[in-house]
Design an enzyme around this catalytic site. Structure first.
Site, short mmCIF file in Angstrom:
data_model
loop_
_atom_site.label_atom_id
_atom_site.label_comp_id
_atom_site.label_asym_id
_atom_site.label_seq_id
_atom_site.Cartn_x
_atom_site.Cartn_y
_atom_site.Cartn_z
N HIS A 158 28.29 27.80 94.38
CA HIS A 158 29.29 28.87 94.42
C HIS A 158 30.05 28.93 93.09
O HIS A 158 30.59 27.93 92.63
CB HIS A 158 30.26 28.61 95.58
CG HIS A 158 31.22 29.72 95.80
ND1 HIS A 158 30.89 30.83 96.56
CD2 HIS A 158 32.48 29.92 95.35
CE1 HIS A 158 31.92 31.66 96.56
NE2 HIS A 158 32.89 31.13 95.84
N HIS A 216 33.89 38.00 85.50
CA HIS A 216 35.00 37.67 86.40
C HIS A 216 35.46 36.21 86.19
O HIS A 216 36.65 35.93 86.04
CB HIS A 216 34.58 37.90 87.85
CG HIS A 216 35.60 37.46 88.85
ND1 HIS A 216 36.51 38.32 89.42
CD2 HIS A 216 35.87 36.23 89.38
CE1 HIS A 216 37.30 37.65 90.25
NE2 HIS A 216 36.93 36.38 90.24
N GLU A 217 34.52 35.30 86.17
CA GLU A 217 34.87 33.88 86.02
C GLU A 217 35.54 33.62 84.67
O GLU A 217 36.48 32.84 84.57
CB GLU A 217 33.63 32.98 86.16
CG GLU A 217 32.98 33.00 87.55
CD GLU A 217 33.94 32.70 88.69
OE1 GLU A 217 34.88 31.90 88.50
OE2 GLU A 217 33.76 33.29 89.78
N HIS A 255 39.23 34.10 84.64
CA HIS A 255 40.00 32.91 85.02
C HIS A 255 40.15 31.96 83.83
O HIS A 255 41.21 31.43 83.56
CB HIS A 255 39.30 32.14 86.15
CG HIS A 255 39.26 32.89 87.46
ND1 HIS A 255 40.37 33.43 88.03
CD2 HIS A 255 38.23 33.14 88.31
CE1 HIS A 255 40.04 34.00 89.20
NE2 HIS A 255 38.75 33.84 89.39
N GLU A 314 42.73 36.62 90.41
CA GLU A 314 41.58 37.42 90.84
C GLU A 314 41.63 38.81 90.20
O GLU A 314 40.60 39.38 89.83
CB GLU A 314 41.53 37.54 92.36
CG GLU A 314 41.30 36.22 93.10
CD GLU A 314 40.07 35.47 92.63
OE1 GLU A 314 39.05 36.11 92.34
OE2 GLU A 314 40.15 34.23 92.51
N TYR A 359 43.96 38.42 97.96
CA TYR A 359 42.85 39.35 97.74
C TYR A 359 43.32 40.79 97.90
O TYR A 359 42.81 41.71 97.26
CB TYR A 359 41.69 39.04 98.70
CG TYR A 359 41.17 37.64 98.52
CD1 TYR A 359 40.49 37.27 97.36
CD2 TYR A 359 41.39 36.65 99.47
CE1 TYR A 359 40.05 35.97 97.17
CE2 TYR A 359 40.95 35.35 99.29
CZ TYR A 359 40.28 35.00 98.14
OH TYR A 359 39.85 33.72 97.96
ZN LIG Z 1 37.71 34.58 91.13
#
Ligand SMILES: [Zn+2]
Length: 605
Positions: A339, A370-371, A374, A398, A511
């Site tokens: 994951h 996306h990662e 972060h 997020e 979220y």
């Molecule tokens: Zn994320």
């Protein structure tokens, strides 16, 4: 009389200078906060390394080590929460007060002071997680399925009875969780009271720099703005599924049957995209997976493309150790947690990593962007005190990850040499296809992410009790999402338990916030760079002005109220649904045209 006098004296003294007792307390407070900082710097990296090993080398020993670290870390955090709560009545700087509040509210399910209750709670939470993780159901014919097995049916089958059977099978796992869940809430409420909160709901929702109730009201206000867009999408999806399956399976009116939406929880409908929308011509479609393979771009190069996106906006490149220590490719010789995740192992030394088993396709190309959102967030705030090293609120991390993915537009793909200008122009001719694909995730998630914690706050504060635990879940799902089961589910079931975040106690409002904020960020930045055109075609790639805004917002971490960070980026202090409406405006117009002769909505009236 004496007492009265001494009381006056104390009052007078307090108003001009701290008493010696208070001076001691202030000193204790300073000592406490600096010891937290010191411990975080010293022990944090070791715990993270243990955790990294346990996810990258799944063995008997690595799991034993991390379980031990986990227990010790929990005890340590609990001790800190309680110590922080002891300073509730002391006057101190806003910065110190913020640190104390963060430490105090770090638990999602705080154990009470009573030791017997604390160990009962720990048993329950461990058991609930395990019940979900090892969840499996066997049918009478002897065939058994776990979540992965059931999901592979739900995600791809078009056979209604097979879909219903898979949906029902997985939802059997919730049943035995119900009494445990209720007991856990009871103990967790006590734990929250012991920390000075009114209960779990107060603890969970008072971390948004406004009273918990105001915050919950605010999330509803924004939902009211977005609802017309969701309703239009719902109406069209129902009509298309009805066309495909017929009245028996998906009726023309009423809520959508949950098992027919291509996702176990009905939280994303992208797996039924081909039933919902016929693309105008096949040739317009940009197939990023094909391009990656034709250009023989490997896994590391995919990450380099994403890093380049950030560097193009003025971010500093990632440290050498990121490339040396990350996991990009699934190892052949050992089992790992695949994951995708982003890690901040040792902030003082900027040890940043992602862990992902990258596949050479479009989905993973987007996930990498996306990662890295972060990762660059970590890099931007790693210089501030450790307690403040987090998103401005829990939706920010997020939202920044997703913000970048909104900029993976046809023009961006031209800029990085994936497609020609001609191909981009062709793709832009069918904006509905592009937007529909995004909407089936991006809009569909909104009411789901909101209702989940609505239900949970109701259970926490007692408005929902044992007698209506399951019916209240379905009432909320129907009210917010227009989704239901095609038959009634009794209170024998505990359907919320079939979603990881309920037995796993993972807050979900983050979220919801991210699903709204990312569009506000996107619109504000596109306005900042004087972009003129459809919002979904705007890319902030290569724009240093946009980069500066993002970097300065990220660098604040959670050192200030989230509204300050939000204002720095958007110029506003309020959440709003208007940006998501603007983004999807062409789709909404198209949907309204499609829905012209349809009766929309799902209430029985
Ligand atoms: Zn994320």
């Amino acid at each position: 009389m004496k007492n009265f006098l001494s009381l006056i004296l104390i009052i007078i003294v307090t108003s001009c200078a701290p008493t010696s007792e208070q001076t001691n307390e202030i000193q204790d407070l300073e000592d406490f906060l600096s010891s937290v900082e010191e411990e975080n710097k010293k022990e944090g990296p070791v715990i993270y390394s243990a955790s990294w090993i346990s996810s990258n080398f799944i063995t008997y020993d690595s799991q034993k080590v991390i379980a031990d670290y986990g227990t010790r870390y929990t005890l340590k955090s609990l001790e800190r929460s309680r110590q922080a709560a002891n300073f509730d009545d002391i006057k101190t700087s806003p910065e110190n007060r913020r640190m104390l509040d963060i430490l105090k509210s770090s638990f999602v399910m705080p154990p009470p002071l009573d030791n017997a209750l604390a160990s009962e709670l720990s048993q329950i939470t461990t058991n609930l997680e395990a019940m979900y993780g090892s969840g499996e159901y066997c049918f009478e014919d002897g065939s058994c399925y776990d979540l992965e097995g059931f999901e592979s049916i739900i995600d791809s089958s078009r056979n209604p009875s097979e879909l219903l059977r898979a949906w029902q099978g997985w939802h059997e796992i919730g049943k035995p969780m119900k009494p445990m869940y209720m007991r856990m809430v009871e103990i967790g409420n006590q734990g929250s009271i012991d920390l000075g909160y009114e209960g779990l709901s107060d603890l969970w929702f008072s971390k948004y720099d406004m009273p918990a109730e105001d915050f919950l009201d605010d999330t509803d206000r924004v939902w009211d703005e977005v609802k017309p867009l969701y309703d239009a999408l719902h109406c069209h999806v129902r009509a298309k599924l009805n066309e495909h399956y017929g009245d028996e399976i998906v009726p023309k009116s009423g809520p959508l049957p949950v098992h027919m939406l291509g996702n176990m929880w009905g939280q994303s409908w992208s797996n039924v995209y081909d039933l919902i929308y016929e693309e105008e011509t096949e040739s317009n479609y940009i197939d990023v997976t094909k391009i990656i393979n034709e250009k023989s771009i490997d896994e590391i190069e995919m990450v380099e493309y994403a890093e380049d996106f950030f560097i193009s906006m003025g971010f500093k490149p990632l440290p050498e150790t990121f490339w040396e220590r990350s996991l990009f490719i699934k190892p052949r010789d050992r089992s790992v947690v695949c994951h995708a995740s982003a890690w901040n192992l040792d902030p003082a030394n900027n040890d940043l990593r992602i862990k992902m088993c990258i596949e050479k396709n479009e989905e993973d190309f987007i996930t990498i962007h996306h990662e890295l959102g972060h990762i660059f967030y970590y890099q931007a705030y790693n210089h501030i005190p450790t307690v403040f090293q987090a998103g401005a609120n829990d939706g920010f991390h997020e939202a920044f990850g997703d913000l970048l993915t909104l900029s993976i537009t046809p023009d961006y793909l031209v800029d990085i040499g994936f497609i020609s200008k001609d191909e981009a122009e062709k793709a832009k001719q069918d904006p509905i296809g592009l937007l529909m694909k995004q909407a089936l995730d991006g809009i569909v998630i909104v009411p789901w992410a909101l209702m989940l914690d609505k239900w949970r706050s109701g259970v926490f504060n007692g408005e929902i009790d044992e007698k209506n635990l399951n019916s209240s879940w379905w009432n909320l799902r129907e009210e917010y999402q227009g989704i239901s089961t095609s038959y009634s589910r009794s209170e024998d079931y505990f359907d919320p338990g079939a979603k990881y975040h309920i037995p796993g106690n993972t807050p979900y409002t983050r979220y919801y916030l991210a699903s709204i904020m990312q569009y506000q960020f996107h619109e504000a930045l596109c306005n900042l760079i004087d972009y003129d055109g459809y919002l979904h075609e705007c890319s902030i790639y290569g724009n240093k002005e946009a980069g500066d805004k993002i970097i300065s917002t990220m660098a604040m971490g959670q050192s200030l109220p989230w509204q300050d960070a939000f204002e720095n980026l958007t110029g506003s202090r309020q959440l709003s649904g208007k940006s998501i409406l603007n983004y999807y405006a062409p789709l909404k117009e198209w949907l309204d045209e499609q829905n012209k002769n349809r009766i929309c909505g799902w209430s029985e009236k």
